[in-house]
Structures are given as structure tokens and as C-alpha cells.
Design a protein around this motif. Sequence first.
Motif, PDB file in Angstrom:
ATOM      1  N   VAL A 118      -3.751  -3.580  -7.370  1.00  0.00           N
ATOM      2  CA  VAL A 118      -3.532  -2.217  -6.892  1.00  0.00           C
ATOM      3  C   VAL A 118      -4.866  -1.486  -6.894  1.00  0.00           C
ATOM      4  N   HIS A 119      -5.120  -0.779  -5.789  1.00  0.00           N
ATOM      5  CA  HIS A 119      -6.357  -0.014  -5.633  1.00  0.00           C
ATOM      6  C   HIS A 119      -6.020   1.461  -5.474  1.00  0.00           C
ATOM      7  N   TYR A 120      -6.434   2.267  -6.464  1.00  0.00           N
ATOM      8  CA  TYR A 120      -6.306   3.719  -6.372  1.00  0.00           C
ATOM      9  C   TYR A 120      -7.624   4.304  -5.859  1.00  0.00           C
ATOM     10  N   ASP A 121      -7.536   5.210  -4.902  1.00  0.00           N
ATOM     11  CA  ASP A 121      -8.746   5.840  -4.358  1.00  0.00           C
ATOM     12  C   ASP A 121      -9.147   7.065  -5.177  1.00  0.00           C
ATOM     13  N   GLN A 122      -8.860   7.005  -6.438  1.00  0.00           N
ATOM     14  CA  GLN A 122      -9.190   8.034  -7.401  1.00  0.00           C
ATOM     15  C   GLN A 122      -9.801   7.347  -8.621  1.00  0.00           C
ATOM     16  N   PRO A 123     -10.717   8.039  -9.314  1.00  0.00           N
ATOM     17  CA  PRO A 123     -11.134   9.430  -9.147  1.00  0.00           C
ATOM     18  C   PRO A 123     -12.232   9.652  -8.103  1.00  0.00           C
ATOM     19  N   ASP A 124     -12.517   8.639  -7.278  1.00  0.00           N
ATOM     20  CA  ASP A 124     -13.571   8.752  -6.269  1.00  0.00           C
ATOM     21  C   ASP A 124     -13.336   9.945  -5.339  1.00  0.00           C
ATOM     22  N   HIS A 125     -12.084  10.154  -4.961  1.00  0.00           N
ATOM     23  CA  HIS A 125     -11.746  11.247  -4.040  1.00  0.00           C
ATOM     24  C   HIS A 125     -12.163  12.593  -4.626  1.00  0.00           C
ATOM     25  N   GLU A 126     -11.847  12.806  -5.900  1.00  0.00           N
ATOM     26  CA  GLU A 126     -12.242  14.061  -6.546  1.00  0.00           C
ATOM     27  C   GLU A 126     -13.747  14.108  -6.766  1.00  0.00           C
ATOM     28  N   GLY A 127     -14.351  12.957  -6.991  1.00  0.00           N
ATOM     29  CA  GLY A 127     -15.792  12.921  -7.184  1.00  0.00           C
ATOM     30  C   GLY A 127     -16.545  13.401  -5.963  1.00  0.00           C
ATOM     31  N   GLY A 137     -17.121  16.718  -7.355  1.00  0.00           N
ATOM     32  CA  GLY A 137     -18.243  16.263  -8.166  1.00  0.00           C
ATOM     33  C   GLY A 137     -17.815  15.236  -9.204  1.00  0.00           C
ATOM     34  N   PHE A 138     -18.630  14.183  -9.358  1.00  0.00           N
ATOM     35  CA  PHE A 138     -18.380  13.195 -10.399  1.00  0.00           C
ATOM     36  C   PHE A 138     -18.738  13.823 -11.745  1.00  0.00           C
ATOM     37  N   GLY A 139     -17.702  14.033 -12.568  1.00  0.00           N
ATOM     38  CA  GLY A 139     -17.890  14.737 -13.831  1.00  0.00           C
ATOM     39  C   GLY A 139     -17.414  16.176 -13.772  1.00  0.00           C
ATOM     40  N   SER A 140     -16.834  16.580 -12.633  1.00  0.00           N
ATOM     41  CA  SER A 140     -16.285  17.929 -12.503  1.00  0.00           C
ATOM     42  C   SER A 140     -14.970  18.040 -13.268  1.00  0.00           C
ATOM     43  N   ALA A 141     -14.484  19.254 -13.424  1.00  0.00           N
ATOM     44  CA  ALA A 141     -13.195  19.462 -14.086  1.00  0.00           C
ATOM     45  C   ALA A 141     -12.089  18.738 -13.346  1.00  0.00           C
ATOM     46  N   GLU A 142     -12.151  18.771 -12.014  1.00  0.00           N
ATOM     47  CA  GLU A 142     -11.132  18.096 -11.193  1.00  0.00           C
ATOM     48  C   GLU A 142     -11.185  16.580 -11.380  1.00  0.00           C
TER      49      GLU A 142
END
Length: 294
Positions: free
Chosen positions: A174-183, A187-192
Motif C-alpha cells: 500500500v502506498h499513501y501519498d502522505q505526508p508528502d502531500h502536506e509537505g 512544508g516538510f515539518g509544518s504543523a500540517e
Amino acid sequence: MKHSKILVMAAILSLAISCSRTNRDVNVVLIGLDGWGSFCWEQAEMPTVKALMDEGSWTLNKRSVLKSASAINWASMLNGVPTEMHGFTKWNSKAPVFAQPTEERIPSIFTILRQQKPESVIESVYEWDGVKYVIDSAAFDKRIWTGKDTLDINYTTEQVEKCLIEDKPDLFYVHYDQPDHEGHGKGFGSAEYYDILPKLDLCIKRIIEATKTAGTFEKTIFIVTSDHGGIEKSHGGETLREMETPFVICGPGIKKGHKLETFMMQYDVASTIASALGLKQPELWRGRPVDCFE
């Protein structure tokens, strides 16, 4: 003569140990979290994954190949070779940019399972459609793309649960496109970015529970890992923040609470799965199994 006998006995013992480990009847569930960098580990709220770590083997220093981008690294992870061999060298690559080492495509972990154990059930559910270009789609019994409309990790997990319970696959990815999408968005390391991690962790918990419902939990090896990390709103560079990702493996025959001390590369994932499933590794592969087996 005495020395020769000792060597022969050692070889036989080694072979017996190897067979007892690699010929077990196990399933493998490979869970890919796109853009999940090791930099986030201390702050990440992921109790399920951390429990897998306590009960299995792990490293936070698995290194990506270059460039530290998705297609390039999933290609290495699933095909057992570095960028220079598989030829997916650009962002969102859909085909190798140069000829591969042989006339036939370098076999993926799914391909060698199909070749060596033809009756195996091999399935995948993925959110990012780029995955289909870096694997041999013909090796699968079922592939489900869930990312056509709005990205929905709950819907994706529902499809995973259905596959695991109804089909009981021998190898599932299974491949989730997260947390890349939020990154990329925040931002990578953002609250989101950090907010999506416990939600993904809950999805992983549901996947584990699905194997219990299916009656396959006791024979299932779970692997949770990623293709790359990120910096600011991107990745692809040569910083360790972009290149280092976690690798967690847990299940029957896996060392418990074991930190992997040996250096691990992206293409070692395929080799480790092959070893777990009792498969002979292709000569072309450059990966090697990590020291996670009892």
C-alpha cells in the motif's frame, strides 16, 4: 581432512539455518508513506509504528538514492537496484531514460515472487499513480488506484482492509501519498505535516487489525518505510533531511527491539522482503537483506 570436514559441517549447518528462516510460510505487508522523513521521528505522534519498532527491528538511517524524489526511490526500493541501473532518473519518471543492463526489465520483488511462487496472491493499493510505472504491473493479481479524485487516506485504508480480509495476499503493497502531500503544500515539518502523521498511524493500526480479522496476523511481517524526506516545501537534494527515512519491520522471525546497526540503502528493502519470503535474489540486484532475522 579434519579441517575440510569442519568446513562441510559448517556449510550444512548454515544452509539449514538459512532454510529454516527463509522457507517459512509468511505474508508480507509493505506500507509506504511518501515523504516520511526521519527528521520528524522525535516529534511524530505514531504510537502504532513505535510499537512495531519495539516488537521488531528498525533504523532511522535508511538512505535514499539520488535524486531524493519519489519515482526514483520507489523504483530502487521495489526493484533492488540503484538509479544508474533502473534508469528512472527524473521526477515523475514514467520510463527509464536509458537502456537497462539486460534486454528484459530488471525484475521487481513482485515479479520474482510471481516467477518463483506462481500461485502467490500479489496485490497493491496506491494513491500516487506514478507507482505503476516503476513496477511490473503484470505480476499483480489486483491493483487499485485510489487517488483519482480527492486524496482520502480513510478510503484508501478501506480498500486495503477489504483486500487483506477477502484475498489474504502473500505480498501486499500500500502506498499513501502522505505526508508528502502536506509537505509540498505546507512544508516538510509544518504543523500540517505533523498533524497527518497520527492519522496515518491510525490507518496502519487498521491494517494490522485487518490481518487479525483475516486470520493471517500471526504469519504476517509488516514493513513501514518511505522514499524520501524533505526540506521547506520540496525534496530531491543531497541533504540527510531529504535522504534519510525510517525502516521498521516486525513479525514472525524478526528480531525484537533491534536497532539495525548496518548501513541500509533504499534497494536493500527488496532484498529483505525476498529473504523473508524465501525467494532467490536476482543476480542483477544490488541490495542485500538487513540483519533483522532471528
